[in-house]
Design an enzyme around this catalytic site. Structure first.
Site, mmCIF file in Angstrom:
data_model
loop_
_atom_site.group_PDB
_atom_site.id
_atom_site.type_symbol
_atom_site.label_atom_id
_atom_site.label_comp_id
_atom_site.label_asym_id
_atom_site.label_seq_id
_atom_site.Cartn_x
_atom_site.Cartn_y
_atom_site.Cartn_z
ATOM 1 C CB CYS A 87 85.365 15.998 78.074
ATOM 2 S SG CYS A 87 85.248 15.281 79.864
ATOM 3 C CG HIS A 134 83.213 7.647 76.182
ATOM 4 N ND1 HIS A 134 82.353 7.088 75.112
ATOM 5 C CD2 HIS A 134 83.403 7.147 77.193
ATOM 6 C CE1 HIS A 134 82.567 5.585 75.719
ATOM 7 N NE2 HIS A 134 83.054 5.759 76.833
#
Length: 362
Positions: free
Chosen positions: A182, A140
């Site tokens: 992230c 993701h």
């Protein structure tokens, strides 16, 4: 989680009250873009930020809330109809007053950029807060893109162009973009519109960290960056003088990775930007010497109208919850314990006295 972005109608609008003109209105869109039980913490992130901005006075009419999955009703949830953001499990952030505008497969890139139903009207006096949270992993949080629902993605260039359209159409005054995923900093590398400030939980090449593991449900309850962001916001009140530099420094010292921030496009010094300029409904005013008639042209046939007094309510006492020790749970014998105990007593009695004395038990 994020706040919905609408390049056609914008996110905020301003109100005119008598001779005082409101010059700052805040519309925060919250968007969660990931599904599945292991993303429980992203729902908790989103709902916690949602409750924080509501606590500081922003109404649901100025918020677009997107949740990609309904953890409260997930069959793996040991406490149905609840979502908790702290291991003490004392405050349900799902609650009874959560207004979800887009849920499940309605959370798409299209509805994020050009929503089909609820949208927030904004103009050149509007301050906008956009918060995004997603999966902290390669599936993701990528370099320069963010996936929605594991089926589509939005790139940093698409996001930058959307903000530029809003600026060209005079849909915002100042915009604060926060992302917890992230390589979060890669999502604001292409921004080029003025009056835009961006914060990220991690730099390019770094992972965002989860926080608050809970063995009962088998997942983490929050992400670390959002946890300390909320801890800071809990100390903020409508009259607070805390500024954006305070927020950046707190997160930088408490989070193990290197949070990113981008202020080159922002015209004001971040030290002069109050937290409530984006997270609260405190409004700057502009005094005018013009005379404005406040007499209503609509006559009420029901007599004098009563005005309900509004009071400040501490909806999310995170500071109190965080520093409390978990309550000791009452001990209950396991299933079959009582039956097994009686069986053992009868066996000992038979071996000692024999069956002829069984009548003395009853």
């Amino acid at each position: 989680m994020a706040f919905s972005l609408d390049t056609n109608c914008g996110l905020l609008n301003h109100n005119i009250i008598g001779p005082i003109y409101c010059t700052s209105t805040i519309f925060p869109p919250d968007i969660l873009i990931t599904q599945f039980w292991f993303n429980y913490r992203h729902v908790a992130n989103t709902l916690s930020v949602y409750r924080s901005v509501k606590r500081l006075g922003i109404p649901d009419s100025h918020i677009v809330l997107m949740l990609a999955d309904d953890m409260a009703c997930n069959y793996r949830n040991p406490k149905p109809a609840t979502v908790f953001s702290h291991k003490n499990m004392e405050f349900n952030v799902y609650g009874d007053d959560v207004e979800v505008d887009y849920r499940g497969y309605e959370v798409t890139v299209e509805n994020f950029l050009t929503p089909r139903s609820k949208r927030l009207l904004s103009d050149d006096r509007s301050n906008i807060l956009i918060y995004l949270t997603g999966q902290t992993g390669n599936s993701h949080g990528g370099n320069g893109f963010l996936k929605f629902q594991d089926s589509e993605e939005i790139s940093n260039m698409e996001l930058a162009d959307a903000f530029e359209q809003m600026w060209q159409k005079r849909r915002y005054n100042e915009l604060l973009f926060i992302i917890d995923t992230c390589q979060g900093a890669s999502m604001y590398e292409r921004f080029y519109s003025p009056n835009l400030m961006a914060l990220a939980s991690s730099q390019v090449g770094e992972d965002s960290l989860s926080h608050q593991p809970d063995l009962a449900i088998g997942v983490h309850l929050m992400d670390k960056y959002t946890f300390y962001l909320l801890e800071f916001l809990e100390e903020v009140h409508p009259a607070s003088q805390a500024n954006m530099n305070d927020l950046v420094s707190v997160c930088a010292h408490r989070v193990s990775v290197s949070p990113g921030h981008h202020t080159d496009l922002f015209q004001r010094n971040p030290g002069s930007v109050l937290i409530t300029d984006f997270f609260g409904s405190v409004r700057k005013v502009e005094i005018t010497k013009d005379t404005i008639n406040l007499t209503s042209s609509v006559k009420s046939g029901s007599g004098d109208m009563q005005i309900e007094s509004l009071t400040y309510v501490d909806q999310l006492p995170v500071a109190e919850i965080i520093h409390q020790k978990p309550k000791q749970k009452d001990w209950h014998p396991p299933d079959g314990f009582i039956l097994g105990l009686w069986t053992l007593i009868l066996l000992v009695f038979f071996q000692t006295y024999g069956i002829k004395h069984l009548k003395h038990i009853f």
